[in-house]
Design a protein around this motif. Sequence first.
Motif, PDB file in Angstrom:
ATOM      1  N   UNK A  41       0.896  -1.110  -0.154  1.00 56.61           N
ATOM      2  CA  UNK A  41       0.045  -0.034  -0.048  1.00 56.61           C
ATOM      3  C   UNK A  41       0.803   1.332  -0.026  1.00 56.61           C
ATOM      4  N   UNK A  42       2.235   1.350   0.044  1.00 59.05           N
ATOM      5  CA  UNK A  42       3.121   2.249   0.018  1.00 59.05           C
ATOM      6  C   UNK A  42       3.672   2.488   1.709  1.00 59.05           C
ATOM      7  N   UNK A  43       4.865   3.195   1.583  1.00 56.77           N
ATOM      8  CA  UNK A  43       5.414   3.321   2.890  1.00 56.77           C
ATOM      9  C   UNK A  43       4.573   4.113   3.839  1.00 56.77           C
ATOM     10  N   UNK A  44       4.242   5.266   3.563  1.00 56.56           N
ATOM     11  CA  UNK A  44       3.428   6.126   4.469  1.00 56.56           C
ATOM     12  C   UNK A  44       2.120   5.401   4.987  1.00 56.56           C
ATOM     13  N   UNK A  45       1.288   5.014   4.248  1.00 54.71           N
ATOM     14  CA  UNK A  45       0.069   4.178   4.757  1.00 54.71           C
ATOM     15  C   UNK A  45       0.435   3.067   5.671  1.00 54.71           C
ATOM     16  N   UNK A  47       3.150   2.917   7.401  1.00 59.87           N
ATOM     17  CA  UNK A  47       3.707   3.496   8.534  1.00 59.87           C
ATOM     18  C   UNK A  47       2.703   3.806   9.443  1.00 59.87           C
ATOM     19  N   UNK A  48       1.835   4.467   8.892  1.00 61.53           N
ATOM     20  CA  UNK A  48       0.710   5.101   9.949  1.00 61.53           C
ATOM     21  C   UNK A  48      -0.246   3.864  10.498  1.00 61.53           C
ATOM     22  N   UNK A  49      -0.328   2.859   9.658  1.00 66.58           N
ATOM     23  CA  UNK A  49      -1.150   1.684   9.887  1.00 66.58           C
ATOM     24  C   UNK A  49      -0.560   1.174  11.058  1.00 66.58           C
ATOM     25  N   UNK A  50       0.496   0.794  11.111  1.00 67.98           N
ATOM     26  CA  UNK A  50       1.378  -0.009  12.005  1.00 67.98           C
ATOM     27  C   UNK A  50       1.803   0.943  13.278  1.00 67.98           C
ATOM     28  N   UNK A  51       2.048   2.108  12.913  1.00 58.52           N
ATOM     29  CA  UNK A  51       2.585   3.335  14.414  1.00 58.52           C
ATOM     30  C   UNK A  51       1.042   3.262  15.187  1.00 58.52           C
ATOM     31  N   UNK A  52       0.022   3.210  14.397  1.00 56.13           N
ATOM     32  CA  UNK A  52      -1.251   3.243  14.956  1.00 56.13           C
ATOM     33  C   UNK A  52      -1.566   1.905  16.020  1.00 56.13           C
ATOM     34  N   UNK A  53      -1.355   0.978  15.256  1.00 57.28           N
ATOM     35  CA  UNK A  53      -1.286  -0.481  16.093  1.00 57.28           C
ATOM     36  C   UNK A  53      -0.509  -0.411  17.355  1.00 57.28           C
ATOM     37  N   UNK A  54       0.790   0.023  17.060  1.00 61.06           N
ATOM     38  CA  UNK A  54       1.836   0.069  18.108  1.00 61.06           C
ATOM     39  C   UNK A  54       1.292   0.962  19.321  1.00 61.06           C
ATOM     40  N   UNK A  55       0.607   2.022  18.952  1.00 61.91           N
ATOM     41  CA  UNK A  55       0.081   3.006  20.166  1.00 61.91           C
ATOM     42  C   UNK A  55      -0.971   2.128  20.728  1.00 61.91           C
ATOM     43  N   UNK A  56      -1.992   1.600  19.866  1.00 63.36           N
ATOM     44  CA  UNK A  56      -3.123   0.836  20.567  1.00 63.36           C
ATOM     45  C   UNK A  56      -2.675  -0.335  21.567  1.00 63.36           C
ATOM     46  N   UNK A  57      -1.439  -0.862  20.851  1.00 62.27           N
ATOM     47  CA  UNK A  57      -1.072  -2.016  21.848  1.00 62.27           C
ATOM     48  C   UNK A  57      -0.598  -1.605  23.151  1.00 62.27           C
ATOM     49  N   UNK A  58      -0.187  -0.511  23.268  1.00 60.88           N
ATOM     50  CA  UNK A  58       0.336   0.110  24.713  1.00 60.88           C
ATOM     51  C   UNK A  58      -0.999   0.687  25.580  1.00 60.88           C
ATOM     52  N   UNK A  59      -2.266   0.844  24.862  1.00 59.97           N
ATOM     53  CA  UNK A  59      -3.219   1.227  25.749  1.00 59.97           C
ATOM     54  C   UNK A  59      -3.475   0.468  27.029  1.00 59.97           C
ATOM     55  N   UNK A  60      -2.987  -0.992  27.107  1.00 56.06           N
ATOM     56  CA  UNK A  60      -3.248  -1.670  28.321  1.00 56.06           C
ATOM     57  C   UNK A  60      -2.131  -1.627  29.380  1.00 56.06           C
ATOM     58  N   UNK A  61      -1.248  -0.699  29.185  1.00 53.90           N
ATOM     59  CA  UNK A  61      -0.109  -0.629  29.842  1.00 53.90           C
ATOM     60  C   UNK A  61      -0.759   0.368  31.235  1.00 53.90           C
ATOM     61  N   UNK A  62      -0.081   0.249  32.263  1.00 51.67           N
ATOM     62  CA  UNK A  62      -0.544   0.979  33.476  1.00 51.67           C
ATOM     63  C   UNK A  62      -0.410   2.195  33.245  1.00 51.67           C
ATOM     64  N   UNK A  63      -1.391   3.029  33.953  1.00 52.47           N
ATOM     65  CA  UNK A  63      -1.430   4.499  33.778  1.00 52.47           C
ATOM     66  C   UNK A  63      -1.487   5.085  32.361  1.00 52.47           C
ATOM     67  N   UNK A  78       8.568   7.295  14.354  1.00 49.31           N
ATOM     68  CA  UNK A  78       9.793   7.574  14.387  1.00 49.31           C
ATOM     69  C   UNK A  78      10.399   6.383  14.052  1.00 49.31           C
ATOM     70  N   UNK A  79      10.187   5.142  14.581  1.00 51.06           N
ATOM     71  CA  UNK A  79      11.348   3.898  14.312  1.00 51.06           C
ATOM     72  C   UNK A  79      10.985   3.348  13.053  1.00 51.06           C
ATOM     73  N   UNK A  80       9.779   3.709  12.342  1.00 52.45           N
ATOM     74  CA  UNK A  80       9.270   3.327  11.048  1.00 52.45           C
ATOM     75  C   UNK A  80      10.313   4.014   9.988  1.00 52.45           C
ATOM     76  N   UNK A  81      10.356   5.314  10.349  1.00 50.60           N
ATOM     77  CA  UNK A  81      11.381   6.242   9.526  1.00 50.60           C
ATOM     78  C   UNK A  81      12.941   5.556   9.548  1.00 50.60           C
ATOM     79  N   UNK A  82      13.223   5.257  10.574  1.00 52.46           N
ATOM     80  CA  UNK A  82      14.491   4.765  10.768  1.00 52.46           C
ATOM     81  C   UNK A  82      14.600   3.424  10.267  1.00 52.46           C
TER      82      UNK A  82
END
Length: 167
Positions: A41-45, A47-63, A78-82
Amino acid sequence: GADWTGTLGMAAPLAVGLLLAALFEELLFRGFPLRQLGDAVGRWPATLVLAGAFGIAHTWNEHAAALGVVNIALAGVWVSLAFFSLGGMALAWGIHFGWNFGLALFNAPVSGISVGLAGVVYRPGPHAWIDGGAFGPEGGIVGTVMICAGIAALVGRRFFEPRLWVT
């Protein structure tokens, strides 16, 4: 605190644990999935999909709170750009580990997870939106600024190294 002997003794096992955790997350959210989705689908889409999933995966962390999850997703960008730079997986893994280990050395929570190092006391201020509170620096505007600085450093490299524009 004054006694750093406990901290120094815990640094090596902590580093190994954080290296493995960062590698696991990089393999799960970058690596093969990012490359395959980027080709489809292209690098930017991708990146955005997997970065969103990365953020969502951390919603269960404490606080975890909204700004912390947004910052974790921004760190995913950031790390996807890297990953897509000449540094590839090694650079993405190194940035991820370096960020987490840097926080842990100062006993700051890493995405809401406290490592409890001896000899170091981390005390967030009264405004969690600034310093992240109990979630750690990733949960506040300080984290946003630092992650954006990391993104700017990677993007800025392209202006000084034109050969990077072709990758």
